[in-house]
Design a protein around this motif. Structure first.
Motif, mmCIF file in Angstrom:
data_model
loop_
_atom_site.group_PDB
_atom_site.id
_atom_site.type_symbol
_atom_site.label_atom_id
_atom_site.label_comp_id
_atom_site.label_asym_id
_atom_site.label_seq_id
_atom_site.Cartn_x
_atom_site.Cartn_y
_atom_site.Cartn_z
ATOM 1 N N CYS A 125 -26.266 23.857 -47.280
ATOM 2 C CA CYS A 125 -25.539 24.646 -46.290
ATOM 3 C C CYS A 125 -25.617 26.113 -46.672
ATOM 4 O O CYS A 125 -25.705 26.443 -47.873
ATOM 5 C CB CYS A 125 -24.074 24.210 -46.229
ATOM 6 S SG CYS A 125 -23.834 22.586 -45.477
ATOM 7 N N PRO A 126 -25.583 27.020 -45.680
ATOM 8 C CA PRO A 126 -25.414 26.763 -44.239
ATOM 9 C C PRO A 126 -26.694 26.207 -43.606
ATOM 10 O O PRO A 126 -27.782 26.291 -44.191
ATOM 11 C CB PRO A 126 -25.089 28.142 -43.680
ATOM 12 C CG PRO A 126 -25.771 29.093 -44.632
ATOM 13 C CD PRO A 126 -25.660 28.452 -45.991
ATOM 14 N N ASN A 127 -26.540 25.656 -42.415
ATOM 15 C CA ASN A 127 -27.671 25.090 -41.691
ATOM 16 C C ASN A 127 -27.525 25.426 -40.215
ATOM 17 O O ASN A 127 -26.437 25.363 -39.660
ATOM 18 C CB ASN A 127 -27.718 23.575 -41.893
ATOM 19 C CG ASN A 127 -28.817 22.910 -41.105
ATOM 20 O OD1 ASN A 127 -28.556 22.368 -40.031
ATOM 21 N ND2 ASN A 127 -30.040 22.980 -41.616
ATOM 22 N N ASP A 128 -28.609 25.770 -39.582
ATOM 23 C CA ASP A 128 -28.563 26.201 -38.180
ATOM 24 C C ASP A 128 -28.760 25.059 -37.186
ATOM 25 O O ASP A 128 -28.934 25.288 -35.990
ATOM 26 C CB ASP A 128 -29.608 27.300 -37.929
ATOM 27 C CG ASP A 128 -31.037 26.822 -38.201
ATOM 28 O OD1 ASP A 128 -31.215 25.613 -38.515
ATOM 29 O OD2 ASP A 128 -31.947 27.652 -38.100
ATOM 30 N N GLY A 129 -28.754 23.815 -37.683
ATOM 31 C CA GLY A 129 -28.936 22.675 -36.796
ATOM 32 C C GLY A 129 -30.357 22.185 -36.721
ATOM 33 O O GLY A 129 -30.649 21.191 -36.047
ATOM 34 N N ASP A 130 -31.268 22.893 -37.413
ATOM 35 C CA ASP A 130 -32.667 22.435 -37.463
ATOM 36 C C ASP A 130 -32.841 21.635 -38.754
ATOM 37 O O ASP A 130 -32.802 22.186 -39.851
ATOM 38 C CB ASP A 130 -33.602 23.652 -37.442
ATOM 39 C CG ASP A 130 -35.070 23.234 -37.365
ATOM 40 O OD1 ASP A 130 -35.366 22.031 -37.573
ATOM 41 O OD2 ASP A 130 -35.911 24.117 -37.109
ATOM 42 N N TYR A 131 -33.043 20.319 -38.608
ATOM 43 C CA TYR A 131 -33.115 19.436 -39.779
ATOM 44 C C TYR A 131 -34.551 19.113 -40.173
ATOM 45 O O TYR A 131 -34.804 18.151 -40.894
ATOM 46 C CB TYR A 131 -32.368 18.133 -39.488
ATOM 47 C CG TYR A 131 -30.948 18.366 -39.014
ATOM 48 C CD1 TYR A 131 -29.966 18.815 -39.891
ATOM 49 C CD2 TYR A 131 -30.611 18.145 -37.682
ATOM 50 C CE1 TYR A 131 -28.676 19.052 -39.450
ATOM 51 C CE2 TYR A 131 -29.318 18.371 -37.232
ATOM 52 C CZ TYR A 131 -28.358 18.829 -38.120
ATOM 53 O OH TYR A 131 -27.089 19.060 -37.676
#
Length: 588
Positions: A538-544
């Motif tokens: 983290c953090p993560n922008d939602g792109d896995y």
């Protein structure tokens, strides 16, 4: 709750232990208890055995020298009536009665503690009953002395009963069936009083009893009846001695056939008792039964005290040969001298420990390169003495894993998905299989709680139902001598700024199930998001699909790449060591 009795030795005028037995009464409700007793005397040699309730033999007399003490733990089922369920001999005394036997009984610090153990139920007739009065003894009355306290004998055998009366009398199967828990084993031995029962009815009744046990998650075991002491002129047992009824129906043969067709384990007590009697001969085998000379009555059907123990030994041999889960708790060398010592189950003697996995996609073996469940990486962490059997299945809640397509799309009044028919899926039946399934020393890892939060059927499971099913699975493992390990659901990657945080439910019911069953709980939920923080996911922008998150997760926030599965498997392995779970001894 712990109830304790003080000094339990009878002293004569000269300070010697007298031959008078000592009785104790504990004010407890019906249920299962462990009785702990220290046998022996500080000043005198002693010989002490233990009976409980309706003369159930828990421990044959053992000898101790002066100053020598032996601690024994005994598992006891308390019920009312304390002998037969229809009350033929009255209700007995309330609470738990403990009676010391032997020529010089001496014991101290007798204590009673409530326990939850797998039960070994007995559904039968007078040949197995707990007899409170008179010279008769049932084989199940003598069975507890041959078992360790890991299982509890619950003997509901009742004099004069047949397959017909066991189903029709509301005090019998209708009363016993609701008491059966998942993982309990139920010995069904009925035939002696089916003297006029047609074969078709006898078969149907056995099927109803077997189905009724299975509906509760129990393991039904069919037992053929012990033979009668009725010899012909040729020195062999007569048809009536071999329990062929007045209609000419060979009842033991029917039981064997039904066991094969229904896939139930079989204990062939008819064949074992026939072989013993015909080997001993008519005269030498009479002491197994009641005789005028020793008991004041001649009876070719019912057993003497010695005979009840002999028959119980034959039953334990059959239990071992059938690889019943309860065979893991047989006492070594406890079988009577005139019967061979029960063989140790093959699975219990095996050197390989099997680790069984039940869970969802985060644990399951991969169907492609991605996703990969952590269970797929677990085997590589152990020595060659461990074999991992991964039964985890993608997309399953605990209920759909157990019952698969039998979970309907309809909710009941409690908001739970209706299960109909109430039959287990093959994967759970495989684990419960007495020959190829879980055995003593194996481990069962259970991890659900991700798909269970679905609002819709069939995957929806409420918290109370979740805890109940988890408890059932853990108890089933324990009843087979296996070790359940419960895991909270592995966390998805959810970030609050630069911190990975928890996001799963069913944490409390998992912990509660562990408390109820004594199973260790690995908090994989917390351990996994702690790992994510250590790896700075983290953090993560939602792109896995990119960076460190992409290397760990398989293009979503829940499922793992091979590298991520390997890290989670190692987290579980470390928890085994940190929590001192026995399986840790097999880690590389």
């Amino acid at each position: 709750m712990l109830l304790v009795a003080g000094l339990a030795v009878t002293e004569g005028a000269a300070g010697a232990a007298t031959p008078t037995a000592v009785d104790y009464s504990f004010n407890v409700a019906p249920g299962d208890y462990e009785v702990t007793v220290n046998l022996g005397s500080a000043s005198q040699a002693a010989q002490t055995g233990v009976q409980v309730e309706a003369r159930r033999t828990m421990l044959a007399p053992v000898s101790t020298r002066a100053g020598e003490f032996r601690r024994e733990v005994l598992a006891v089922n308390v019920r009312s009536p304390e002998s037969m369920p229809t009350g033929e001999e009255g209700t007995g005394k309330p609470g738990l009665q403990v009676h010391l036997t032997g020529s010089r009984p001496a014991a101290s610090n007798v204590s009673v503690t409530p326990v939850r153990r797998p039960r070994l139920f007995v559904i039968s007739d007078s040949t197995a009953s707990d007899w409170l009065n008179g010279p008769k003894r049932g084989w199940a009355q003598k069975l507890p002395q041959l078992l360790k306290p890991g299982t509890v004998v619950a003997n509901y055998a009742d004099s004069g009963e047949s397959t017909v009366s066991w189903l029709s009398n509301p005090r019998l199967f209708a009363t016993v069936q609701p008491l059966i828990r998942a993982g309990d084993q139920v010995l069904i031995q009925l035939a002696h009083n089916d003297k006029t029962t047609p074969e078709s009815t006898f078969r149907a009744n056995l099927g109803k009893l077997v189905d009724g046990v299975r509906q509760r998650g129990g393991l039904p075991v069919l037992v053929t009846p012990p033979v009668r002491h009725l010899f012909g002129a040729n020195g062999k047992l007569t048809p009536t001695g071999l329990v062929v009824n007045t209609l000419g129906v060979d009842l033991p043969a029917v039981i064997r056939d039904v066991a094969g067709k229904l896939g139930t384990p079989l204990v062939d007590l008819t064949a074992r008792s026939r072989a013993l009697l015909e080997k001993l001969g008519e005269s030498a085998s009479w002491p197994i039964y009641l005789t005028t000379q020793h008991d004041g009555v001649q009876d070719s059907t019912h057993f003497s005290e010695h005979g009840g123990t002999v028959m119980a030994g034959l039953v334990t041999q059959g239990m071992a040969d059938a690889h019943l889960p309860a065979a893991a708790f047989l006492r070594t060398g406890a079988a009577p001298a005139c019967a061979a010592r029960p063989a140790r189950p093959a699975a219990a003697a095996a050197s390989t420990v099997k680790v069984w996995l039940a869970g969802d996609s985060t644990m399951a073996d991969p169907r492609s390169s991605c996703p990969v469940g952590w269970g797929n990486r677990f085997d590589a962490l152990f020595t060659d003495q461990v074999s991992v059997v991964n039964k985890a299945v993608s997309g399953r809640s605990i209920q759909t894993w157990l019952y698969e397509s039998n979970v309907t799309g309809t909710k009941n009044s409690a908001g739970e998905c209706v299960v109909s028919p109430n039959a287990f899926a093959q994967r759970w039946r495989d684990m419960l299989d007495p020959v190829n399934g879980m055995h003593a020393g194996d481990y069962l890892f259970i991890q659900f709680g991700i798909n269970d939060g679905d609002a819709n059927c069939p995957r929806h499971v409420g918290s109370a139902r979740y805890q109940s099913l988890l408890t059932m699975m853990a108890d089933a493992a324990k009843s087979r001598g296996a070790h359940p390990v419960l895991l909270t659901p592995v966390a998805a990657i959810t970030c609050s700024g630069s911190t990975a945080v928890g996001n799963r439910g069913f944490l409390t019911p998992t912990t509660a199930a562990g408390t109820a069953t004594g199973a260790p709980v690995i908090d994989l939920h917390k351990l996994s998001y702690t790992l994510y923080n250590a790896l700075k996911l983290c953090p993560n922008d939602g792109d896995y699909s990119k960076g460190a998150v992409g290397a760990f997760f398989c293009n979503d926030h829940t499922h793992f790449e091979a590298a991520g599965a390997d890290r989670i498997a190692r987290v579980v392995a470390k928890a085994l060591r940190d929590q001192k779970i026995g399986l840790a001894g097999y880690l590389k």
